[in-house]
Design a protein around this motif. Sequence first.
Motif, PDB file in Angstrom:
ATOM      1  N   ILE A  28      27.814  17.009  12.981  1.00  0.00           N
ATOM      2  CA  ILE A  28      29.267  16.908  12.813  1.00  0.00           C
ATOM      3  C   ILE A  28      29.854  18.274  12.485  1.00  0.00           C
ATOM      4  O   ILE A  28      30.897  18.666  13.008  1.00  0.00           O
ATOM      5  N   GLU A  29      29.175  19.008  11.611  1.00  0.00           N
ATOM      6  CA  GLU A  29      29.642  20.338  11.225  1.00  0.00           C
ATOM      7  C   GLU A  29      29.681  21.272  12.430  1.00  0.00           C
ATOM      8  O   GLU A  29      30.614  22.060  12.584  1.00  0.00           O
ATOM      9  N   GLN A  30      28.673  21.196  13.304  1.00  0.00           N
ATOM     10  CA  GLN A  30      28.649  22.034  14.504  1.00  0.00           C
ATOM     11  C   GLN A  30      29.768  21.659  15.467  1.00  0.00           C
ATOM     12  O   GLN A  30      30.308  22.517  16.164  1.00  0.00           O
ATOM     13  N   GLU A  31      30.112  20.381  15.524  1.00  0.00           N
ATOM     14  CA  GLU A  31      31.137  19.915  16.451  1.00  0.00           C
ATOM     15  C   GLU A  31      32.547  19.978  15.869  1.00  0.00           C
ATOM     16  O   GLU A  31      33.512  19.652  16.560  1.00  0.00           O
ATOM     17  N   MET A  32      32.687  20.394  14.621  1.00  0.00           N
ATOM     18  CA  MET A  32      34.000  20.408  13.983  1.00  0.00           C
ATOM     19  C   MET A  32      35.035  21.263  14.727  1.00  0.00           C
ATOM     20  O   MET A  32      36.188  20.841  14.858  1.00  0.00           O
ATOM     21  N   PRO A  33      34.709  22.451  15.267  1.00  0.00           N
ATOM     22  CA  PRO A  33      35.723  23.196  16.024  1.00  0.00           C
ATOM     23  C   PRO A  33      36.249  22.404  17.232  1.00  0.00           C
ATOM     24  O   PRO A  33      37.441  22.456  17.548  1.00  0.00           O
ATOM     25  N   VAL A  34      35.372  21.664  17.900  1.00  0.00           N
ATOM     26  CA  VAL A  34      35.788  20.846  19.042  1.00  0.00           C
ATOM     27  C   VAL A  34      36.692  19.712  18.562  1.00  0.00           C
ATOM     28  O   VAL A  34      37.726  19.421  19.168  1.00  0.00           O
ATOM     29  N   ILE A  35      36.319  19.092  17.467  1.00  0.00           N
ATOM     30  CA  ILE A  35      37.113  17.988  16.922  1.00  0.00           C
ATOM     31  C   ILE A  35      38.501  18.477  16.539  1.00  0.00           C
ATOM     32  O   ILE A  35      39.515  17.845  16.879  1.00  0.00           O
ATOM     33  N   LEU A  36      38.580  19.607  15.847  1.00  0.00           N
ATOM     34  CA  LEU A  36      39.878  20.137  15.426  1.00  0.00           C
ATOM     35  C   LEU A  36      40.730  20.565  16.624  1.00  0.00           C
ATOM     36  O   LEU A  36      41.950  20.363  16.629  1.00  0.00           O
ATOM     37  N   ALA A  37      40.088  21.133  17.647  1.00  0.00           N
ATOM     38  CA  ALA A  37      40.832  21.519  18.851  1.00  0.00           C
ATOM     39  C   ALA A  37      41.371  20.284  19.565  1.00  0.00           C
ATOM     40  O   ALA A  37      42.497  20.293  20.075  1.00  0.00           O
ATOM     41  N   ASP A  38      40.583  19.216  19.597  1.00  0.00           N
ATOM     42  CA  ASP A  38      41.061  17.973  20.210  1.00  0.00           C
ATOM     43  C   ASP A  38      42.218  17.365  19.418  1.00  0.00           C
ATOM     44  O   ASP A  38      43.149  16.809  20.001  1.00  0.00           O
ATOM     45  N   ALA A  71      36.464  25.653  22.925  1.00  0.00           N
ATOM     46  CA  ALA A  71      35.614  25.145  21.843  1.00  0.00           C
ATOM     47  C   ALA A  71      34.436  24.360  22.407  1.00  0.00           C
ATOM     48  O   ALA A  71      33.306  24.474  21.920  1.00  0.00           O
ATOM     49  N   ARG A  72      34.693  23.562  23.441  1.00  0.00           N
ATOM     50  CA  ARG A  72      33.597  22.815  24.080  1.00  0.00           C
ATOM     51  C   ARG A  72      32.587  23.762  24.724  1.00  0.00           C
ATOM     52  O   ARG A  72      31.380  23.573  24.627  1.00  0.00           O
ATOM     53  N   ALA A  73      33.088  24.776  25.407  1.00  0.00           N
ATOM     54  CA  ALA A  73      32.190  25.733  26.053  1.00  0.00           C
ATOM     55  C   ALA A  73      31.363  26.480  25.014  1.00  0.00           C
ATOM     56  O   ALA A  73      30.163  26.691  25.210  1.00  0.00           O
ATOM     57  N   ALA A  74      31.976  26.867  23.913  1.00  0.00           N
ATOM     58  CA  ALA A  74      31.243  27.557  22.854  1.00  0.00           C
ATOM     59  C   ALA A  74      30.175  26.655  22.258  1.00  0.00           C
ATOM     60  O   ALA A  74      29.061  27.100  21.971  1.00  0.00           O
ATOM     61  N   LEU A  75      30.485  25.384  22.079  1.00  0.00           N
ATOM     62  CA  LEU A  75      29.509  24.440  21.537  1.00  0.00           C
ATOM     63  C   LEU A  75      28.331  24.270  22.486  1.00  0.00           C
ATOM     64  O   LEU A  75      27.176  24.308  22.069  1.00  0.00           O
ATOM     65  N   ILE A  76      28.615  24.131  23.768  1.00  0.00           N
ATOM     66  CA  ILE A  76      27.535  23.971  24.747  1.00  0.00           C
ATOM     67  C   ILE A  76      26.686  25.231  24.816  1.00  0.00           C
ATOM     68  O   ILE A  76      25.460  25.157  24.864  1.00  0.00           O
ATOM     69  N   ASN A  77      27.325  26.394  24.788  1.00  0.00           N
ATOM     70  CA  ASN A  77      26.565  27.647  24.828  1.00  0.00           C
ATOM     71  C   ASN A  77      25.705  27.818  23.583  1.00  0.00           C
ATOM     72  O   ASN A  77      24.604  28.343  23.658  1.00  0.00           O
ATOM     73  N   ARG A  78      26.206  27.370  22.429  1.00  0.00           N
ATOM     74  CA  ARG A  78      25.426  27.447  21.204  1.00  0.00           C
ATOM     75  C   ARG A  78      24.227  26.506  21.246  1.00  0.00           C
ATOM     76  O   ARG A  78      23.148  26.844  20.782  1.00  0.00           O
ATOM     77  N   LYS A  79      24.431  25.303  21.805  1.00  0.00           N
ATOM     78  CA  LYS A  79      23.352  24.321  21.861  1.00  0.00           C
ATOM     79  C   LYS A  79      22.249  24.765  22.809  1.00  0.00           C
ATOM     80  O   LYS A  79      21.083  24.613  22.520  1.00  0.00           O
TER      81      LYS A  79
END
Length: 89
Positions: A28-38, A71-79
Amino acid sequence: MSHIVTVQDAVTAFADFMEPTNAELDAIEQEMPVILADVDLLDAHIVTLDRTPTEVDDRRIRRARRRALAARAALINRKTGTSLPGGAA
């Protein structure tokens, strides 16, 4: 006559086991930037529900959409931890 009883004890009896694990909290913490952007994107759309969107509204929605995609792209690149072949992002 059948009696109606509450199931509160049955529901709350497993409360300790229903807590999120540390791994789930980390996800959840890793996905928080995506959640906030949404949330920002939804807020931008909600503002325009009861009126015709102005040019400023359109810009706000476009910026929010770009932030959500970034934010989604950054999350995918991090994963994945890797980039695409040929240097594409």
